[in-house]
Design a protein around this motif. Sequence first.
Motif: not given
Length: 290
Positions: A99, A129-130, A133, A136-137
């Motif tokens: 990320l 949270s990580l 992300k 989502t990617e």
Amino acid sequence: VVVATEETSLVKYRIGLMKWFQKADSIRLRPEAFTKGDAKGLMTRYEKLIDEDADIFGEGGGASLADGWRIHRHAHLEKQIREHSLKSDAIEQEMNAYLSMKPGALKPPLADLEGMVSRAKAATFLNKSLFGKLKTEYRKAIVLDDKMRNALTGEKLTLGKVQHLLRQQEKLCVLLPTTGALEQEMEKAIKWDEKVRASGLEEGTASIEYLKELEREGSDIHIILDNLGIIRETVTQYCLCGNTTEGIMIGCEYCDNWFHIACVDVAEEVHQDIDHICPRCNIRVCLRTM
């Protein structure tokens, strides 16, 4: 007094051991309900219980290690939690590296991202949270990959839309399997357009044979080409003579084909004022009325 102190220490030790075991067993049964902080706190408490055990029973512990009320009897449980914690540390390092990838860095293929997501799903005590992300990617990559596949196999897109898809790919930290093929199609479209501009089409000096060659080449490119329709119109054979649209022409009211006025014997002065029926359609009309 000494006995009372030893008994107190033993009671405190066993209460602490019971609390530790209850939480450790809960983490083992429902790891998704706990955080990495919970796991690390448990491992820290395990080391303290080891020290307390040595203070009470002495180094080594003797035969009493078989006692279920000894922390050493639950070393396998602590080992299991520690291994899960180390695995989550490793996958989090991998996710952070992905990320935080710098522009211009070598992007991993989509299969690598899929593998990372799969490993993260199986990991325990993961930073939610990580992981959010990363998911989502991954979703962005899957959606864009579908669009790019459709651009190559489905309805043709304009060159501008293809370029937009490739710009979206540049923003992702992953290389999609369709990128190379779409880039090739875009290169073909750009080179084809350059050939058309250099052909003399706009000036009217392009040869019909060369335009036919460009028409065949353009038809094989899976991108909407602005000039392809013009070239097809230019090279398509019309009329009874089988030539192109050069010269004054008149349309048939029945078949929508076009004919040179000289080939169908229509005067230039009246060709815009009459409803023309070509010779082929005229024969069909006559046969239907017989």
